[in-house]
Write a protein that holds these residues in place. Structure first.
Motif, PDB file in Angstrom:
ATOM      1  N   SER A 129       0.699  -1.204  -0.540  1.00 36.09           N
ATOM      2  CA  SER A 129       0.214   0.326  -0.207  1.00 36.09           C
ATOM      3  C   SER A 129       1.012   1.367  -0.025  1.00 36.09           C
ATOM      4  O   SER A 129       2.066   1.314   0.309  1.00 36.09           O
ATOM      5  CB  SER A 129      -0.697   0.244   1.034  1.00 36.09           C
ATOM      6  N   ILE A 130       0.598   2.192  -0.604  1.00 38.96           N
ATOM      7  CA  ILE A 130       0.819   3.823  -0.351  1.00 38.96           C
ATOM      8  C   ILE A 130       0.139   4.712  -0.065  1.00 38.96           C
ATOM      9  O   ILE A 130      -1.408   4.871  -0.881  1.00 38.96           O
ATOM     10  CB  ILE A 130       1.657   4.241  -1.842  1.00 38.96           C
ATOM     11  N   SER A 159       3.736   9.973 -13.372  1.00 39.38           N
ATOM     12  CA  SER A 159       2.563   8.982 -13.395  1.00 39.38           C
ATOM     13  C   SER A 159       2.405   9.132 -11.590  1.00 39.38           C
ATOM     14  O   SER A 159       3.057   8.880 -10.924  1.00 39.38           O
ATOM     15  CB  SER A 159       2.946   8.163 -13.524  1.00 39.38           C
ATOM     16  N   ILE A 160       0.990   8.616 -11.336  1.00 40.34           N
ATOM     17  CA  ILE A 160       0.622   7.814 -10.005  1.00 40.34           C
ATOM     18  C   ILE A 160      -0.603   6.777 -10.110  1.00 40.34           C
ATOM     19  O   ILE A 160      -1.964   6.747 -11.099  1.00 40.34           O
ATOM     20  CB  ILE A 160      -0.432   9.380  -9.022  1.00 40.34           C
ATOM     21  N   THR A 161       0.661   6.028 -10.304  1.00 38.63           N
ATOM     22  CA  THR A 161      -0.516   4.515 -10.375  1.00 38.63           C
ATOM     23  C   THR A 161      -0.528   3.374  -9.697  1.00 38.63           C
ATOM     24  O   THR A 161       0.826   2.980  -8.868  1.00 38.63           O
ATOM     25  CB  THR A 161       0.049   3.921 -11.676  1.00 38.63           C
ATOM     26  N   GLY A 162      -1.678   2.785  -9.177  1.00 37.38           N
ATOM     27  CA  GLY A 162      -1.869   1.463  -8.443  1.00 37.38           C
ATOM     28  C   GLY A 162      -2.573   0.387  -9.406  1.00 37.38           C
ATOM     29  O   GLY A 162      -1.829   0.585 -10.969  1.00 37.38           O
ATOM     30  N   THR A 210      -3.534   5.982  -2.503  1.00 38.61           N
ATOM     31  CA  THR A 210      -4.430   6.747  -2.015  1.00 38.61           C
ATOM     32  C   THR A 210      -3.845   7.800  -0.696  1.00 38.61           C
ATOM     33  O   THR A 210      -2.751   7.562  -0.416  1.00 38.61           O
ATOM     34  CB  THR A 210      -5.393   6.221  -0.575  1.00 38.61           C
ATOM     35  N   ASP A 211      -4.555   9.055  -0.354  1.00 40.19           N
ATOM     36  CA  ASP A 211      -4.312  10.054  -0.064  1.00 40.19           C
ATOM     37  C   ASP A 211      -2.402  10.698  -0.488  1.00 40.19           C
ATOM     38  O   ASP A 211      -1.770  11.024   0.751  1.00 40.19           O
ATOM     39  CB  ASP A 211      -4.134   9.640   1.820  1.00 40.19           C
TER      40      ASP A 211
END
Length: 446
Positions: free
Chosen positions: A336-337, A356-359, A366-367
Motif C-alpha cells: 500500500s501507498i 504518473s501516479i498508478t496503482g 490513496t491519500d
C-alpha cells in the motif's frame, strides 16, 4: 583528534592507532590491508579510539571495522581499493535479506558493530572499474561494494570523499542510529553505481551530501521484513542517470516516517560515461516512490526540491512484482501507498514524458497531496492514449510506458489525490491535457 558526539562511548583522550605504526606504507604497489586491520583490531581490543590514516596513498583489500573504532582519514590521505579480486574477503551474515543470500565482497565491512565511524577529509577510492560485470546480479559478488555495514548501531560517516565503487557505494542494512554528514560521493565507473543505499534502517540523518552517481543517488530500500523508518535527509546536491530520490525498488518491509527536504537535483557535469539510465545525461526521475514487493509506504514528506533535467520527474507506483526477500518467504498480498505529501518543488528542463501516479485494480494509491509544484517540460506531443498494459509485475521505472497521456500527471487506480497550485508549462505546443485520470475517485485539482 576529531571530537565525535555520536561516539559517546569513546573517551575524549581515547588512544590513536596510526596505521603506519602497524606497517602500512604510502605505496599503491604494496598491500596495506593487514596493517590497517591490525590497527583496527588493536583499537578494538584496547577499548576503542581512533585509527589514523595519515596523508599518503595506501592500497588495501577488505578490512573489517569493529566496535568503538573511528577510522579517521587526514586531509591528503587516500585508501585505494585493490584491483585484484583475490584481495577481497567473501563474508557471510546470518541476517536474511535479498542482498545476503550469497557471500559478498566489500572494501570496508562490519556486522553487528556498535559505535563505529569513518571521518576526516581524506578519500576512499574503490577503483571499481577494474571489476567487469559478469552477470545480471553480480553486485557484491564479483564486484565489491566500497562500504557495507549490517546490523550496526551508532554509526557516523562524516567529511570523507567516497569514489569509484565496484557496485553500490555504501549499503547500510538493518542499521540503527546512523549519521551521514558532509560527505562527497562520486560513483560513475561501473554498473549498479548507486551513491547511497539505506536498507531497512531506523533513526537516520543524512545531510550536506554532494553525490554524482550513474545509478540511483539517494536510495531507500527494504530487502527484508525490516522497514526503513524515521529517516531525515536534507541539504544535499545530487546527480543521477537514473533516479535522484528513490524509495524502492525492493520494498518487502516498506517505508514509514520519511522526511526529505532541501535537495537540488541536477545533471552531472561529467558526461564521459553512462552504464544505466536515461540517455543524454539526465535521469529517469527526480522522485520515485514505489511499493512492488508487498510492504507499505506511509507518512512520507518530500519538499523544497529544485530539479533540473529529468525525463519524468515524479513517479509514484504501487504494483505487484512480488519478489521475495528469500525463497522461503514468498510475498503475500499487494502492499500500500498512502499519506504522502510532495510540496514546494520546482522542476525545470523536464522531458516530454509526463509524471504518473498508478496503482492496480482493487489496490489504489490513496491519500496523496501535491502542492506548490511547478513543472517546465519539453512538450511538443500530440494526444496519446492511456496505456492498456498496466505492467503489474514489471520492474518499476518512470519511463516504463513511454510518453504518457498527460502533460502533467496520468493517474490510474488512485483514490483521494489532491493537486493544489500545481502548474505545468510546455516549451513546445502540447495537445495533451494536464491531467488524465482513470479509476481515480476523489481527485481534486485546485
Amino acid at each position: 583528534m576529531p571530537a565525535m558526539a555520536l561516539l559517546g562511548a569513546l573517551a575524549a583522550d581515547a588512544a590513536v592507532y596510526n596505521i603506519v605504526d602497524y606497517g602500512a606504507v604510502s605505496d599503491t604497489t604494496r598491500l596495506s590491508s593487514n596493517a590497517v586491520q591490525s590497527a583496527i583490531d588493536a583499537c578494538n581490543n584496547g577499548g576503542g579510539g581512533t585509527v589514523l590514516v595519515p596523508a599518503g596513498n595506501y592500497k588495501i583489500g577488505s578490512i573489517m571495522l569493529k566496535s568503538n573504532v573511528e577510522l579517521h582519514l587526514e586531509n591528503g590521505a587516500t585508501l585505494y581499493g585493490s584491483t585484484d579480486i583475490n584481495d577481497y574477503i567473501p563474508v557471510t551474515t546470518d541476517y536474511v535479506s535479498l542482498r545476503t543470500v550469497t557471500p559478498t565482497i566489500q572494501l570496508i565491512y562490519a556486522d553487528k558493530a556498535d559505535h563505529v565511524a569513518i571521518t576526516g577529509q581524506g578519500t576512499i577510492d574503490g577503483r571499481g572499474k577494474a571489476f567487469p560485470k559478469l552477470s545480471w546480479n553480480d553486485e557484491g559478488i564479483t564486484r565489491p561494494h566500497l562500504l557495507r555495514l549490517i546490523r550496526c548501531s551508532d554509526v557516523a560517516v562524516t567529511g570523507v570523499t567516497l569514489k569509484n565503487s565496484g557496485c553500490w557505494m555504501q549499503h547500510y542494512l538493518a542499521c540503527d542510529r546512523v549519521k551521514i554528514d558532509g560527505i562527497t560521493v562520486i560513483n560513475r565507473n561501473n554498473f549498479n553505481n548507486d551513491a547511497l543505499d539505506l536498507d531497512g534502517c531506523h533513526n537516520v540523518t543524512v545531510s550536506n551530501m554532494i553525490a554524482d552517481s550513474d545509478d540511483d543517488a539517494i536510495t531507500l530500500k527494504s530487502t527484508s521484513p525490516r522497514l526503513c523508518e524515521d529517516i531525515t535527509i536534507s541539504n544535499c546536491v545530487v546527480s543521477s542517470h537514473c533516479n535522484a530520490i528513490k524509495l524502492g525498488t525492493e520494498t518487502n518491509g516498506g517505508f514509514r516516517n520519511i522526511n526529505i527536504r532541501g535537495i537540488v537535483v541536477k545533471p552531472s557535469a561529467d558526461q564521459s560515461s553512462q552504464y544505466f539510465g536515461y540517455p543524454g545525461g539526465i535521469g529517469h526521475s527526480a522522485i520515485s516512490l514505489e511499493i512492488v514487493d508487498g510492504g507499505s509506504m506511509r507518512n512520507v514528506n518530500i519538499g523544497d526540491i529544485t530539479i533540473t533535467g529529468t525525463e519524468s520527474p515524479i513517479f509514484i507506483r504501487l504494483a505487484d512484482r512480488a519478489r521475495p526477500y528469500s525463497k522461503d518467504h514468498p510475498v503475500e498480498g499487494v502492499g500500500s501507498i498512502s499519506g504522502v505529501v510532495l510540496h514546494d518543488i520546482l522542476i525545470d528542463g523536464a522531458g516530454p514524458t509526463g509524471c504518473s501516479i498508478t496503482g492496480i485494480e482493487d489496490h489504489p494509491v490513496t491519500d496523496i497531496l501535491l502542492h506548490d509544484i511547478t513543472i517546465r517540460q519539453a512538450g511538443g506531443q500530440k494526444d496519446v492514449a492511456a496505456p492498456t498494459d498496466e505492467k503489474i509485475a514489471e520492474y518499476p521505472e518512470s519511463t516504463m510506458w513511454g510518453i504518457l497521456p498527460a502533460q502533467g500527471f496520468w493517474l490510474n487506480h488512485t483514490r483521494d489525490i489532491t493537486f493544489r497550485n500545481v502548474k505545468v508549462f510546455a516549451e513546445q505546443p502540447d495537445s495533451r491535457p494536464i491531467y488524465v485520470a482513470t479509476d481515480s475517485p476523489g481527485l481534486v485539482t485546485e
